[in-house]
Design an enzyme around this catalytic site. Structure first.
Site, PDB file in Angstrom:
ATOM      1  N   GLU A  13       0.748  -1.178  -0.043  1.00  0.00           N
ATOM      2  CA  GLU A  13      -0.036  -0.188  -0.059  1.00  0.00           C
ATOM      3  C   GLU A  13       0.831   1.189   0.172  1.00  0.00           C
ATOM      4  O   GLU A  13       2.137   1.095   0.270  1.00  0.00           O
ATOM      5  CB  GLU A  13      -0.987   0.066   1.195  1.00  0.00           C
ATOM      6  CG  GLU A  13      -1.925  -0.801   1.137  1.00  0.00           C
ATOM      7  CD  GLU A  13      -3.059  -0.885   2.190  1.00  0.00           C
ATOM      8  OE1 GLU A  13      -3.040  -0.134   3.157  1.00  0.00           O
ATOM      9  OE2 GLU A  13      -3.990  -1.865   2.352  1.00  0.00           O
ATOM     10  N   HIS A  57      -9.575   9.816   3.818  1.00  0.00           N
ATOM     11  CA  HIS A  57      -9.157   8.638   2.568  1.00  0.00           C
ATOM     12  C   HIS A  57      -9.694   9.029   1.375  1.00  0.00           C
ATOM     13  O   HIS A  57     -10.951   9.744   1.082  1.00  0.00           O
ATOM     14  CB  HIS A  57      -9.853   7.414   3.092  1.00  0.00           C
ATOM     15  CG  HIS A  57      -9.377   6.066   2.304  1.00  0.00           C
ATOM     16  ND1 HIS A  57      -9.755   6.027   0.889  1.00  0.00           N
ATOM     17  CD2 HIS A  57      -8.834   5.065   2.620  1.00  0.00           C
ATOM     18  CE1 HIS A  57      -9.352   4.790   0.696  1.00  0.00           C
ATOM     19  NE2 HIS A  57      -8.421   4.553   1.772  1.00  0.00           N
ATOM     20  N   ARG A  73      -2.035   9.550   0.853  1.00  0.00           N
ATOM     21  CA  ARG A  73      -3.576   9.848   0.876  1.00  0.00           C
ATOM     22  C   ARG A  73      -3.982  11.493   0.810  1.00  0.00           C
ATOM     23  O   ARG A  73      -4.894  11.924   0.184  1.00  0.00           O
ATOM     24  CB  ARG A  73      -4.199   9.189   1.953  1.00  0.00           C
ATOM     25  CG  ARG A  73      -4.359   7.736   1.977  1.00  0.00           C
ATOM     26  CD  ARG A  73      -4.890   7.088   3.352  1.00  0.00           C
ATOM     27  NE  ARG A  73      -4.817   5.840   3.033  1.00  0.00           N
ATOM     28  CZ  ARG A  73      -5.222   4.661   3.804  1.00  0.00           C
ATOM     29  NH1 ARG A  73      -5.620   5.079   5.220  1.00  0.00           N
ATOM     30  NH2 ARG A  73      -4.905   3.856   3.701  1.00  0.00           N
ATOM     31  N   HIS A  83     -11.610   9.559   7.645  1.00  0.00           N
ATOM     32  CA  HIS A  83     -11.135   8.075   7.796  1.00  0.00           C
ATOM     33  C   HIS A  83     -10.428   7.930   9.133  1.00  0.00           C
ATOM     34  O   HIS A  83     -10.890   6.849   9.538  1.00  0.00           O
ATOM     35  CB  HIS A  83     -10.398   7.958   6.644  1.00  0.00           C
ATOM     36  CG  HIS A  83      -9.961   6.629   6.623  1.00  0.00           C
ATOM     37  ND1 HIS A  83     -10.923   5.406   6.571  1.00  0.00           N
ATOM     38  CD2 HIS A  83      -8.596   5.757   6.499  1.00  0.00           C
ATOM     39  CE1 HIS A  83     -10.309   4.135   6.311  1.00  0.00           C
ATOM     40  NE2 HIS A  83      -8.976   4.235   6.401  1.00  0.00           N
ATOM     41  N   ARG A 100      -0.218   8.571   8.319  1.00  0.00           N
ATOM     42  CA  ARG A 100      -0.318   7.217   8.674  1.00  0.00           C
ATOM     43  C   ARG A 100      -0.401   6.519   7.546  1.00  0.00           C
ATOM     44  O   ARG A 100      -1.095   6.824   6.557  1.00  0.00           O
ATOM     45  CB  ARG A 100      -1.922   6.847   9.525  1.00  0.00           C
ATOM     46  CG  ARG A 100      -1.826   5.368   9.851  1.00  0.00           C
ATOM     47  CD  ARG A 100      -3.234   5.135  10.429  1.00  0.00           C
ATOM     48  NE  ARG A 100      -4.393   5.121   9.474  1.00  0.00           N
ATOM     49  CZ  ARG A 100      -4.772   4.220   8.998  1.00  0.00           C
ATOM     50  NH1 ARG A 100      -4.116   3.058   8.709  1.00  0.00           N
ATOM     51  NH2 ARG A 100      -5.921   4.536   8.004  1.00  0.00           N
TER      52      ARG A 100
HETATM   53  P1  FAD Z   1     -12.965   0.133  17.017  1.00  0.00           P
HETATM   54  O1  FAD Z   1     -12.655  -1.043  15.901  1.00  0.00           O
HETATM   55  O2  FAD Z   1     -13.548   1.521  16.530  1.00  0.00           O
HETATM   56  O3  FAD Z   1     -13.831  -0.192  18.223  1.00  0.00           O
HETATM   57  C1  FAD Z   1     -14.258   0.828  19.116  1.00  0.00           C
HETATM   58  C2  FAD Z   1     -15.026   0.273  20.133  1.00  0.00           C
HETATM   59  O4  FAD Z   1     -15.687   1.237  21.003  1.00  0.00           O
HETATM   60  C3  FAD Z   1     -16.277  -0.290  19.427  1.00  0.00           C
HETATM   61  O5  FAD Z   1     -16.590  -1.613  19.898  1.00  0.00           O
HETATM   62  C4  FAD Z   1     -17.430   0.725  20.143  1.00  0.00           C
HETATM   63  O6  FAD Z   1     -18.852   0.103  19.905  1.00  0.00           O
HETATM   64  C5  FAD Z   1     -16.836   1.031  21.214  1.00  0.00           C
HETATM   65  N1  FAD Z   1     -17.372   2.421  21.856  1.00  0.00           N
HETATM   66  C6  FAD Z   1     -17.290   3.648  21.401  1.00  0.00           C
HETATM   67  N2  FAD Z   1     -17.791   4.395  22.181  1.00  0.00           N
HETATM   68  C7  FAD Z   1     -18.484   3.901  23.281  1.00  0.00           C
HETATM   69  C8  FAD Z   1     -18.935   4.184  24.265  1.00  0.00           C
HETATM   70  N3  FAD Z   1     -19.377   5.420  24.881  1.00  0.00           N
HETATM   71  N4  FAD Z   1     -19.283   3.014  25.338  1.00  0.00           N
HETATM   72  C9  FAD Z   1     -18.956   1.924  24.922  1.00  0.00           C
HETATM   73  N5  FAD Z   1     -18.375   1.665  23.910  1.00  0.00           N
HETATM   74  C10 FAD Z   1     -17.955   2.411  22.984  1.00  0.00           C
HETATM   75  N6  FAD Z   1      -6.789   0.076   9.444  1.00  0.00           N
HETATM   76  C11 FAD Z   1      -5.709  -0.828   8.865  1.00  0.00           C
HETATM   77  O7  FAD Z   1      -4.815  -0.795   9.522  1.00  0.00           O
HETATM   78  N7  FAD Z   1      -5.955  -1.382   7.906  1.00  0.00           N
HETATM   79  C12 FAD Z   1      -7.190  -1.124   6.911  1.00  0.00           C
HETATM   80  O8  FAD Z   1      -7.424  -1.948   6.101  1.00  0.00           O
HETATM   81  C13 FAD Z   1      -8.063  -0.344   7.444  1.00  0.00           C
HETATM   82  N8  FAD Z   1      -9.274  -0.114   6.765  1.00  0.00           N
HETATM   83  C14 FAD Z   1     -10.272   0.686   7.162  1.00  0.00           C
HETATM   84  C15 FAD Z   1     -11.337   0.811   6.667  1.00  0.00           C
HETATM   85  C16 FAD Z   1     -12.502   1.612   7.044  1.00  0.00           C
HETATM   86  C17 FAD Z   1     -13.757   1.766   6.374  1.00  0.00           C
HETATM   87  C18 FAD Z   1     -12.291   2.037   8.410  1.00  0.00           C
HETATM   88  C19 FAD Z   1     -13.339   2.988   9.065  1.00  0.00           C
HETATM   89  C20 FAD Z   1     -11.043   2.155   8.930  1.00  0.00           C
HETATM   90  C21 FAD Z   1     -10.045   1.395   8.579  1.00  0.00           C
HETATM   91  N9  FAD Z   1      -8.591   0.990   9.443  1.00  0.00           N
HETATM   92  C22 FAD Z   1      -7.953   0.482   8.692  1.00  0.00           C
HETATM   93  C23 FAD Z   1      -8.648   1.949  10.476  1.00  0.00           C
HETATM   94  C24 FAD Z   1      -8.870   0.615  11.550  1.00  0.00           C
HETATM   95  O9  FAD Z   1      -9.794   0.010  11.149  1.00  0.00           O
HETATM   96  C25 FAD Z   1      -9.215   1.470  12.848  1.00  0.00           C
HETATM   97  O10 FAD Z   1      -8.129   2.286  13.074  1.00  0.00           O
HETATM   98  C26 FAD Z   1      -8.997   0.324  13.978  1.00  0.00           C
HETATM   99  O11 FAD Z   1      -9.914  -0.599  13.602  1.00  0.00           O
HETATM  100  C27 FAD Z   1      -9.296   0.866  15.496  1.00  0.00           C
HETATM  101  O12 FAD Z   1      -9.699  -0.252  16.281  1.00  0.00           O
HETATM  102  P2  FAD Z   1     -10.105   0.216  17.488  1.00  0.00           P
HETATM  103  O13 FAD Z   1     -10.144  -1.067  18.415  1.00  0.00           O
HETATM  104  O14 FAD Z   1      -9.098   1.226  18.273  1.00  0.00           O
HETATM  105  O15 FAD Z   1     -11.421   0.973  17.492  1.00  0.00           O
HETATM  106  C1  SIN Z   2      -7.900   1.073   2.848  1.00  0.00           C
HETATM  107  O1  SIN Z   2      -7.831  -0.402   2.626  1.00  0.00           O
HETATM  108  O2  SIN Z   2      -7.601   1.504   1.625  1.00  0.00           O
HETATM  109  C2  SIN Z   2      -7.712   1.514   4.009  1.00  0.00           C
HETATM  110  C3  SIN Z   2      -6.384   1.065   4.853  1.00  0.00           C
HETATM  111  C4  SIN Z   2      -6.145   1.721   5.921  1.00  0.00           C
HETATM  112  O3  SIN Z   2      -6.863   2.752   6.312  1.00  0.00           O
HETATM  113  O4  SIN Z   2      -5.078   1.438   6.709  1.00  0.00           O
END
Ligand code: FAD
Ligand code: SIN
Length: 550
Positions: A141, A257, A303, A364, A399
């Site tokens: 990527e 993004h 990006r 994003h 990032r």
């Molecule tokens: P999240 O997975 O968002 O989890 C947060 C949790 O907190 C959820 O369970 C939610 O319900 C809970 N929560 C929030 N507020 C509260 C509250 N007040 N009370 C109780 N629970 C709460 N990153 C990569 O490295 N590779 C990728 O391919 C990639 N693709 C992506 C594609 C998309 C469409 C998106 C949106 C993001 C992508 N990212 C990617 C970024 C990555 O997915 C996130 O940064 C990462 O998953 C964050 O994980 P997390 O556990 O911190 O948060």
């Molecule tokens: C993507 O798949 O383009 C998103 C990957 C990322 O946000 O890390």
């Protein structure tokens, strides 16, 4: 790199009350755990599993366990698995992508601890894609000079990780899961976090008393009108931590993004950068390719560069239409490599083999968050943060794709282990003390208690404002306008006593927006994802992080 970084610079910002709701509860409303994890994405579940090795854990999630940014991740997770790759190369690519603001010790930690944790995901049964000989299929990527992006089920990497982690958590006798339970505020006594106030699915207030708490509540990009993030990403954990007095950092750095689906009435579904990695092209309304005019890496430029070029091209052509062209890649190849994208496009009548796909940039990823050290410790005792909710300094001012799932599992594991170790030596909070703290917040009655609030309308107005004034291209006048509107809305919204999650989310979004705008105003330069039209150059004096606290 950290050796060269100038000292952090900070600002005191007082905005809103220190707590949103302070109910009167009694002992029956308290549940005890050792480690409380707020959030059930990759970071929270990894934290829970690590902590559960030695103590009792409660995971609180405001929706179903598997709903959050993690489940939507498509492209993959970065890690050094190929023979031609090395930890040093991954470190160097990450630092290069961070525009001078990466913390070297953090980059070293995440990159070197990552592969072992990814292997743990294999052991949990996460089905990463492999070739016929069983070797991992690694892709590239933007910004990664080696093939080091592992993906699962084509473009369903996050969903598969979430499934494997979720099953492991549900199978652990030491973890209690509270789904559809909203965390409202942290309960902090002096300098120690003692748990959180939550609302259960039955709409009852409860205190979850804990010996250590981990914030893993994910990102905040729902504050923008256009976003790839699901509804959960309202910055609740960041707002809670700020209200409780924790330091927050790097909030001006919001990554946009370039390619989310842009169809009237359809959600802003992400179309992974990996499509451009496989050769997809960006075209303007006249079906002309334009990226080579903007950057030598064309569609695979960083990006922020691609997103700004798209805005520029929209302005130049007088049309908001930009297309992603996958037609020349071959429908069969696209269907196989990107099954989810193919299916979603099909559901809107688009055929990847014959149709152009309308796309637009959208908010994003939040690079900033609750400031933590190498041990995932915040500036409040017994309070940890990890994942997108945390600011570790790993990504610097930009990032690289697929580096955030990596950071989430590494800091999740660290937060879980350290929170558990601390919990084992900390006393359980005393119930009378806890009840006292719960009731002792500031007065949160609105100055205008009889005014009806249409929460959806207020939320949409804020999202439109943030998109217009604190989006991909910012300037002082727009940011000042945003600040004054946010302050005005606060007059009747931020001290209001809402009684359900949609109102609290709105208050959290107002808080987070205020902090983003303040930080963006402070940084009078352009760096990484932060672009100020009147300060387009990167200024060496700003090679420092910006923090805020109450
Ligand atoms: P999240 O997975 O968002 O989890 C947060 C949790 O907190 C959820 O369970 C939610 O319900 C809970 N929560 C929030 N507020 C509260 C509250 N007040 N009370 C109780 N629970 C709460 N990153 C990569 O490295 N590779 C990728 O391919 C990639 N693709 C992506 C594609 C998309 C469409 C998106 C949106 C993001 C992508 N990212 C990617 C970024 C990555 O997915 C996130 O940064 C990462 O998953 C964050 O994980 P997390 O556990 O911190 O948060
Ligand atoms: C993507 O798949 O383009 C998103 C990957 C990322 O946000 O890390």
């Amino acid at each position: 790199m950290s050796g060269k970084l100038k000292p952090d610079i900070g600002k005191i910002v007082r905005y809103g009350p220190s707590r949103l709701y302070c109910p009167h509860l009694d002992r029956d409303d308290i549940q005890e755990t050792d480690v409380l994890v707020l959030g059930s994405g990759a970071a929270g579940l990894m934290a829970a599993l690590n902590a559960a090795e030695v103590c009792r854990v409660t995971v609180v999630s405001k929706g179903p366990l598997d709903e959050g940014n993690t489940a939507y991740a498509q492209g993959g997770i970065a890690g050094v698995f190929s023979e031609s790759d090395s930890l040093e190369k991954h470190i160097s690519d990450t630092v290069e992508g961070g525009y001078g603001l990466c913390r070297e010790e953090v980059v070293r930690k995440v990159v070197s601890e990552g592969p072992e944790l990814i292997r743990r995901l294999f052991e949990m049964g996460a089905r990463f894609d492999r070739d016929e000989d069983g070797r991992l299929t690694l892709t590239r990527e933007g910004g990664h000079h080696e093939r080091r992006v592992l993906h699962a089920l084509g473009d369903r990497t996050g969903r598969e990780m979430e499934r494997a982690l979720g099953e492991a958590v549900k199978g652990s006798p030491s973890v209690r899961v509270m789904e559809n339970t909203f965390a409202i505020d942290l309960l902090v006594d002096g300098d120690a976090c003692m748990g959180a106030l939550v609302m259960t699915p039955e709409r009852r207030f409860r205190i979850v008393s804990a010996r250590a708490v981990v914030i893993a509540t994910g990102g905040l990009c729902q504050v923008y009108r256009e976003t790839s993030n699901p509804e959960t990403a309202t910055g609740d954990g960041l707002a809670m931590a700020y209200r409780a007095g924790a330091r927050v950092e790097d909030l001006e750095f919001v990554q946009f993004h370039p390619t989310t689906l842009y169809l009237a009435g359809a959600p802003r579904f992400l179309i992974t950068e990996a499509t451009r990695g496989e050769g997809a092209l960006l075209l303007n309304v006249h079906h002309e390719r334009f990226m080579p005019r903007y950057h030598p890496m064309a569609e695979l430029a960083p990006r922020d560069v691609v997103s700004r070029a798209m805005l520029e091209e929209q302005k130049r052509t007088g049309s908001s239409t930009i297309y992603l062209d996958l037609r020349h890649l071959g429908a069969e190849k696209v269907r196989k490599r990107f099954p989810q994208i193919t299916a979603v496009l099909k559901s809107y009548g688009l055929d990847v083999g014959t149709d152009l796909v309308p796309v637009c940039p959208s908010a994003h990823y939040a690079i900033g968050g609750v400031k933590v050290d190498l041990g995932a410790r915040t500036t409040i005792g017994r309070l940890y943060a990890c994942g997108e909710a945390a600011a570790t300094g790993f990504h610097g001012a930009n990032r690289l794709g697929s580096n955030s799932l990596l950071e989430s599992i590494v800091f999740g594991a660290t937060a879980g282990a350290n929170a558990a170790a601390e919990a084992l030596s900390a006393p359980h909070p005393e119930h009378p003390r806890l009840l006292g703290v719960c009731e002792s917040g500031e007065k949160v009655d609105s100055a205008f208690p009889d005014v009806e609030i249409d929460v959806t309308d207020a939320r949409n107005s804020l999202k439109a404002l943030m998109w217009r004034s604190a989006g991909i291209i910012r300037d002082g006048a727009g940011l000042e306008e945003a600040l004054s509107r946010i302050k005005f809305w606060a007059r009747y919204l931020i001290y209001r006593r809402f009684t359900s999650p949609d109102g609290w989310e709105l208050q959290n979004m107002l808080t987070v927006s205020r902090l983003i705008v303040d930080a963006a105003l402070m940084r009078t330069e352009s760096r990484g994802v932060h672009f100020r039209s009147e300060y387009q150059k990167t200024d060496p004096d700003w090679e420092r992080h910006i923090y805020m606290e109450r």
